[in-house]
Write a protein that holds these residues in place. Structure first.
Motif, PDB file in Angstrom:
ATOM      1  N   VAL A 222    -130.188  85.477   8.631  1.00 53.10           N
ATOM      2  CA  VAL A 222    -131.338  86.012   7.885  1.00 53.10           C
ATOM      3  C   VAL A 222    -132.236  86.832   8.796  1.00 53.10           C
ATOM      4  O   VAL A 222    -132.653  87.949   8.444  1.00 53.10           O
ATOM      5  N   ILE A 223    -132.540  86.309   9.978  1.00 50.48           N
ATOM      6  CA  ILE A 223    -133.430  87.024  10.906  1.00 50.48           C
ATOM      7  C   ILE A 223    -132.798  88.339  11.341  1.00 50.48           C
ATOM      8  O   ILE A 223    -133.462  89.388  11.381  1.00 50.48           O
ATOM      9  N   GLY A 224    -131.503  88.315  11.670  1.00 55.06           N
ATOM     10  CA  GLY A 224    -130.828  89.539  12.086  1.00 55.06           C
ATOM     11  C   GLY A 224    -130.749  90.567  10.977  1.00 55.06           C
ATOM     12  O   GLY A 224    -131.019  91.757  11.188  1.00 55.06           O
ATOM     13  N   LEU A 225    -130.387  90.123   9.777  1.00 58.43           N
ATOM     14  CA  LEU A 225    -130.263  91.054   8.653  1.00 58.43           C
ATOM     15  C   LEU A 225    -131.609  91.677   8.291  1.00 58.43           C
ATOM     16  O   LEU A 225    -131.708  92.888   8.074  1.00 58.43           O
ATOM     17  N   VAL A 226    -132.646  90.868   8.224  1.00 54.01           N
ATOM     18  CA  VAL A 226    -133.964  91.374   7.834  1.00 54.01           C
ATOM     19  C   VAL A 226    -134.526  92.303   8.901  1.00 54.01           C
ATOM     20  O   VAL A 226    -135.049  93.390   8.598  1.00 54.01           O
ATOM     21  N   GLY A 227    -134.446  91.892  10.177  1.00 58.46           N
ATOM     22  CA  GLY A 227    -134.967  92.743  11.247  1.00 58.46           C
ATOM     23  C   GLY A 227    -134.292  94.098  11.297  1.00 58.46           C
ATOM     24  O   GLY A 227    -134.947  95.131  11.419  1.00 58.46           O
ATOM     25  N   CYS A 228    -132.959  94.097  11.179  1.00 59.69           N
ATOM     26  CA  CYS A 228    -132.222  95.369  11.205  1.00 59.69           C
ATOM     27  C   CYS A 228    -132.486  96.196   9.945  1.00 59.69           C
ATOM     28  O   CYS A 228    -132.578  97.427  10.012  1.00 59.69           O
ATOM     29  N   SER A 247    -143.324  93.872   8.961  1.00 59.11           N
ATOM     30  CA  SER A 247    -142.643  93.459   7.737  1.00 59.11           C
ATOM     31  C   SER A 247    -141.427  92.593   8.051  1.00 59.11           C
ATOM     32  O   SER A 247    -141.121  91.647   7.311  1.00 59.11           O
ATOM     33  N   ALA A 248    -140.734  92.892   9.143  1.00 57.18           N
ATOM     34  CA  ALA A 248    -139.576  92.092   9.534  1.00 57.18           C
ATOM     35  C   ALA A 248    -139.984  90.660   9.860  1.00 57.18           C
ATOM     36  O   ALA A 248    -139.310  89.705   9.451  1.00 57.18           O
ATOM     37  N   VAL A 249    -141.082  90.497  10.581  1.00 58.76           N
ATOM     38  CA  VAL A 249    -141.551  89.155  10.947  1.00 58.76           C
ATOM     39  C   VAL A 249    -141.949  88.363   9.701  1.00 58.76           C
ATOM     40  O   VAL A 249    -141.544  87.206   9.520  1.00 58.76           O
ATOM     41  N   VAL A 250    -142.749  88.980   8.843  1.00 60.94           N
ATOM     42  CA  VAL A 250    -143.244  88.282   7.656  1.00 60.94           C
ATOM     43  C   VAL A 250    -142.097  87.901   6.725  1.00 60.94           C
ATOM     44  O   VAL A 250    -141.979  86.751   6.268  1.00 60.94           O
ATOM     45  N   THR A 251    -141.224  88.857   6.438  1.00 60.19           N
ATOM     46  CA  THR A 251    -140.120  88.607   5.510  1.00 60.19           C
ATOM     47  C   THR A 251    -139.144  87.585   6.076  1.00 60.19           C
ATOM     48  O   THR A 251    -138.701  86.673   5.363  1.00 60.19           O
ATOM     49  N   ALA A 252    -138.790  87.722   7.350  1.00 62.07           N
ATOM     50  CA  ALA A 252    -137.842  86.786   7.958  1.00 62.07           C
ATOM     51  C   ALA A 252    -138.417  85.374   7.997  1.00 62.07           C
ATOM     52  O   ALA A 252    -137.702  84.397   7.720  1.00 62.07           O
ATOM     53  N   SER A 253    -139.698  85.231   8.331  1.00 65.45           N
ATOM     54  CA  SER A 253    -140.316  83.904   8.370  1.00 65.45           C
ATOM     55  C   SER A 253    -140.319  83.256   6.984  1.00 65.45           C
ATOM     56  O   SER A 253    -140.024  82.066   6.841  1.00 65.45           O
ATOM     57  N   LEU A 254    -140.656  84.043   5.967  1.00 67.84           N
ATOM     58  CA  LEU A 254    -140.654  83.515   4.602  1.00 67.84           C
ATOM     59  C   LEU A 254    -139.251  83.101   4.181  1.00 67.84           C
ATOM     60  O   LEU A 254    -139.055  82.022   3.590  1.00 67.84           O
ATOM     61  N   LEU A 255    -138.253  83.916   4.482  1.00 70.99           N
ATOM     62  CA  LEU A 255    -136.878  83.583   4.100  1.00 70.99           C
ATOM     63  C   LEU A 255    -136.360  82.375   4.871  1.00 70.99           C
ATOM     64  O   LEU A 255    -135.557  81.595   4.341  1.00 70.99           O
ATOM     65  N   ILE A 258    -137.610  79.426   2.986  1.00 68.26           N
ATOM     66  CA  ILE A 258    -136.874  79.266   1.725  1.00 68.26           C
ATOM     67  C   ILE A 258    -135.473  78.708   1.977  1.00 68.26           C
ATOM     68  O   ILE A 258    -135.010  77.799   1.272  1.00 68.26           O
ATOM     69  N   VAL A 259    -134.782  79.239   2.992  1.00 69.51           N
ATOM     70  CA  VAL A 259    -133.446  78.733   3.330  1.00 69.51           C
ATOM     71  C   VAL A 259    -133.525  77.271   3.752  1.00 69.51           C
ATOM     72  O   VAL A 259    -132.660  76.454   3.390  1.00 69.51           O
ATOM     73  N   ASP A 260    -134.561  76.918   4.496  1.00 68.02           N
ATOM     74  CA  ASP A 260    -134.726  75.526   4.912  1.00 68.02           C
ATOM     75  C   ASP A 260    -134.942  74.619   3.702  1.00 68.02           C
ATOM     76  O   ASP A 260    -134.391  73.514   3.640  1.00 68.02           O
ATOM     77  N   LEU A 261    -135.730  75.077   2.743  1.00 65.82           N
ATOM     78  CA  LEU A 261    -135.946  74.293   1.518  1.00 65.82           C
ATOM     79  C   LEU A 261    -134.637  74.069   0.778  1.00 65.82           C
ATOM     80  O   LEU A 261    -134.337  72.947   0.328  1.00 65.82           O
ATOM     81  N   ILE A 262    -133.834  75.119   0.653  1.00 65.59           N
ATOM     82  CA  ILE A 262    -132.536  74.991  -0.028  1.00 65.59           C
ATOM     83  C   ILE A 262    -131.619  74.049   0.750  1.00 65.59           C
ATOM     84  O   ILE A 262    -130.928  73.195   0.165  1.00 65.59           O
ATOM     85  N   ALA A 263    -131.606  74.175   2.083  1.00 66.41           N
ATOM     86  CA  ALA A 263    -130.743  73.332   2.904  1.00 66.41           C
ATOM     87  C   ALA A 263    -131.140  71.860   2.795  1.00 66.41           C
ATOM     88  O   ALA A 263    -130.272  70.976   2.745  1.00 66.41           O
TER      89      ALA A 263
END
Length: 270
Positions: A222-228, A247-255, A258-263
């Protein structure tokens, strides 16, 4: 008594509706672009040659940039968890449970999430700023014209490196956090490191480690995809580099959250 609606109030309502509409359109357009970007990355990963040298370079940079900060943060997390958890356990005469409780907390949740958030700030912003500056200076356009496949050379090695390195950094953060917990216990009590590790891992089970490592792979992807993505699709002006990094920091942190919640929900079903 209701007051009549003034013309200025109507203009403000129209302005709010316009902003909401524009934000909604921008969100759905961004979702569509992100889906197309993800499809292109996956397609190139399967069909194009993998840039292994660039992948190794990005692995080194990701680890080198994050290792010091993760070391300090891991020790502090272990210290804080131990110092905060000790007084209630002392009241119930359960201090012997402290190593196992802290170890499980760090391995299952604190280590992976804190490491991912740190990497989202360090790595995500770096990728967004680097690719954004390449977009502004038209280096990506030059690669596209010369048929160099910028997705294959710039994006895929960074995403793969983040996906591989963040689980390794998570394991390192877990070890440093447990060591910090041992230091925290020795502030008030005296306990050997060997005995502390034995007590800590008596409470750790196989299902505590594996889900944490697996979700760390998703954090890295997620961090790699969003940052790139944010850097690759940055605007043409110089200010767009800062916008892409932020925007990369904010979006990646939020995702990551969310991924942690799903996991956590999936792990709870096992």
């Amino acid at each position: 008594m209701l007051k009549p609606l003034h013309k200025s109030d109507g203009n403000s309502l129209n302005s709010v509706f316009t902003q909401v509409k524009n934000s909604s359109f921008a969100f759905f357009i961004d979702m569509a672009n992100g889906t197309e970007y993800l499809k292109t990355v996956l397609k190139n990963f399967v069909t194009k040659k993998f840039e292994f040298q660039e992948f190794l370079k990005q692995c080194y940079q990701i680890g080198n940039k994050s290792l010091g900060l993760i070391s300090i943060t891991g020790i502090i997390i272990g210290l804080v968890l131990t110092i905060q958890s000790r007084p209630p356990l002392v009241q119930f005469g359960a201090v012997a449970m402290l190593p196992g409780m802290v170890a499980v907390s760090i391995i299952r949740e604190m280590g992976p999430v804190i490491t991912a958030l740190i990497c989202a700030g360090k790595i995500g912003s770096s990728m967004g700023a680097e690719l954004g500056s390449m977009r502004v200076t038209e280096q990506i356009d030059a690669m596209e014209v010369s048929n160099t496949h910028p997705i294959n050379f710039l994006v895929i090695p960074r995403v793969a490196a983040a996906t591989v390195m963040i689980p390794l950094l998570t394991l390192y953060a877990d070890a440093i956090g447990i060591f910090g917990s041992w230091l925290g216990i020795n502030i008030k009590d005296t306990m050997s490191l060997r005995y502390f590790i034995n007590q800590a891992f008596l409470s750790v089970e196989f299902l505590d480690i594996i889900p944490a490592v697996i979700k760390s792979f998703f954090f890295g992807a997620v961090i790699g995809l969003v940052g790139c993505y944010k850097g690759y699709n940055a605007g043409r002006g110089t200010e767009s580099v800062g916008v892409a990094a932020n925007s990369a920091v904010v979006t990646a942190s939020l995702l990551v959250i969310i991924v942690d919640l799903i996991a956590v929900q999936i792990t709870d079903l096992i």
